[in-house]
Design a protein around this motif. Structure first.
Motif, PDB file in Angstrom:
ATOM      1  N   UNK A  26       0.824  -1.208   0.000  1.00 21.95           N
ATOM      2  CA  UNK A  26       0.000   0.000   0.000  1.00 21.95           C
ATOM      3  C   UNK A  26       0.861   1.262   0.000  1.00 21.95           C
ATOM      4  N   UNK A  27       1.965   1.223   0.747  1.00 18.76           N
ATOM      5  CA  UNK A  27       2.858   2.383   0.755  1.00 18.76           C
ATOM      6  C   UNK A  27       3.468   2.608  -0.625  1.00 18.76           C
ATOM      7  N   UNK A  28       3.837   1.520  -1.303  1.00 19.05           N
ATOM      8  CA  UNK A  28       4.370   1.648  -2.650  1.00 19.05           C
ATOM      9  C   UNK A  28       3.329   2.180  -3.620  1.00 19.05           C
ATOM     10  N   UNK A  29       2.084   1.687  -3.484  1.00 17.87           N
ATOM     11  CA  UNK A  29       1.016   2.171  -4.373  1.00 17.87           C
ATOM     12  C   UNK A  29       0.716   3.644  -4.110  1.00 17.87           C
ATOM     13  N   UNK A  30       0.809   4.064  -2.850  1.00 16.87           N
ATOM     14  CA  UNK A  30       0.588   5.475  -2.521  1.00 16.87           C
ATOM     15  C   UNK A  30       1.653   6.343  -3.176  1.00 16.87           C
ATOM     16  N   UNK A 218      11.380  11.052  -7.719  1.00 16.27           N
ATOM     17  CA  UNK A 218      11.738  10.585  -6.386  1.00 16.27           C
ATOM     18  C   UNK A 218      10.640   9.695  -5.804  1.00 16.27           C
ATOM     19  N   UNK A 219       9.372  10.074  -6.052  1.00 18.39           N
ATOM     20  CA  UNK A 219       8.272   9.251  -5.537  1.00 18.39           C
ATOM     21  C   UNK A 219       8.212   7.898  -6.212  1.00 18.39           C
ATOM     22  N   UNK A 225      11.207   1.227  -3.815  1.00 22.19           N
ATOM     23  CA  UNK A 225      11.892   0.864  -2.573  1.00 22.19           C
ATOM     24  C   UNK A 225      10.973   0.071  -1.647  1.00 22.19           C
ATOM     25  N   UNK A 226       9.734   0.530  -1.499  1.00 21.15           N
ATOM     26  CA  UNK A 226       8.798  -0.195  -0.632  1.00 21.15           C
ATOM     27  C   UNK A 226       8.535  -1.596  -1.162  1.00 21.15           C
ATOM     28  N   UNK A 227       8.435  -1.750  -2.475  1.00 21.80           N
ATOM     29  CA  UNK A 227       8.169  -3.074  -3.042  1.00 21.80           C
ATOM     30  C   UNK A 227       9.393  -3.986  -2.937  1.00 21.80           C
ATOM     31  N   UNK A 228      10.585  -3.411  -3.017  1.00 18.15           N
ATOM     32  CA  UNK A 228      11.799  -4.216  -2.786  1.00 18.15           C
ATOM     33  C   UNK A 228      11.827  -4.697  -1.347  1.00 18.15           C
ATOM     34  N   UNK A 229      11.445  -3.844  -0.411  1.00 13.40           N
ATOM     35  CA  UNK A 229      11.375  -4.263   0.992  1.00 13.40           C
ATOM     36  C   UNK A 229      10.387  -5.420   1.165  1.00 13.40           C
TER      37      UNK A 229
END
Length: 271
Positions: A26-30, A218-219, A225-229
């Motif tokens: 969800x953070x990555x989609x945001x 940057x976004x 980055x969130x999806x790699x995590x």
């Protein structure tokens, strides 16, 4: 194996990984949504109306930054010069020509200003040339509207049929100067949003000025980055579960850990 996977400590691990996956996705989609929205046009500053003579001139193109500006103009309409812009809907940004065939007409009327120059005005929209609202008002009028740059002659996909006399396909200054020849014509045209005295024609919708915004790369990097995590969390979960299954299997088969180098073999008697 199933009993190992359902052990309390692994169940807690499963739940933790699920929560991490949902949160990070969800953070990555945001962040991706923020990136996509950054490239969309946004409303620009919309100053108070100014006289159309401040932004337009005869024989010179209207500045790009003047497009969409609110303007006022006072003068008298030239009823004999009125034209109908064929195949248009009551929205200046909507496609015209073949895409809006038989949908209606813009009322394009030259307004003679006090300095003797002309400015093209879209007074409104009518469904047919016989509409009573197409009649041009007499006397002095004051128009408030938004300034638009002249349309290119190929701005619409024209139909194969020839337009009758008194009708045009676009609001092109280069064409109008050959029609309205009795006075200098200012570049561009005004889409009226208000008129005194009031017009009976349906107003043509015209949007305020917008400005383009650059993409915030940057976004996009944050989203990746969130999806790699999230992928890394799945990788670590797999290793924890695999080790737990191996350990449980070894314990069930009675396998002992190998002896340290130089030490006694498992099960050997110590003398």
């Amino acid at each position: 194996m199933l009993r190992t996977l359902l052990a309390p400590r692994l169940v807690a691990l499963h739940l933790l990984v699920i929560g991490v996956l949902v949160s990070f996705t969800l953070l990555g989609r945001w962040q991706l949504g923020v990136f996509e929205a950054s490239g969309q046009p946004r409303l620009a500053a919309d100053p108070p109306p100014v006289a159309v003579t401040e932004l337009t001139q005869a024989g010179r193109h209207t500045p790009v930054e003047a497009a969409g500006r609110r303007v006022t103009a006072t003068g008298t309409y030239d009823a004999g010069g009125q034209l109908l812009v064929a195949d248009r809907v009551a929205d200046v940004d909507a496609p015209g020509g073949r895409a809006a065939r038989d949908q209606g007409f813009w009322l394009l009327t030259p307004l003679r200003l006090t300095d003797g120059t002309l400015v093209a005005v879209i007074r409104g929209w009518v469904s047919s040339p016989q509409d009573p609202a197409a009649a041009v008002p007499e006397g002095t009028v004051t128009v408030t509207g938004r300034l638009r740059p002249a349309e290119q002659t190929d701005a619409v996909q024209r139909s194969a049929r020839a337009l009758p006399a008194g009708q045009v396909a676009t609001v092109s200054t280069s064409e109008l100067i050959n029609v309205w020849t009795d006075a200098p014509l200012r570049d561009g045209f005004v889409v009226a949003t208000a008129q005194e005295p009031a017009s009976l024609a349906t107003p043509v919708a015209v949007s305020p000025p917008t400005e383009g915004m650059g993409l915030t790369w940057r976004n996009l990097a944050y989203a990746a980055q969130w999806w790699v995590f999230a992928i890394f969390a799945v990788y670590m979960w797999f290793h924890f579960v695999r080790d737990a299954v191996r350990t449980d299997r070894a314990n069930r088969t009675g396998q002992a850990a190998p002896a340290a180098p130089g030490g006694p073999a498992p099960g050997a008697d110590i003398v």
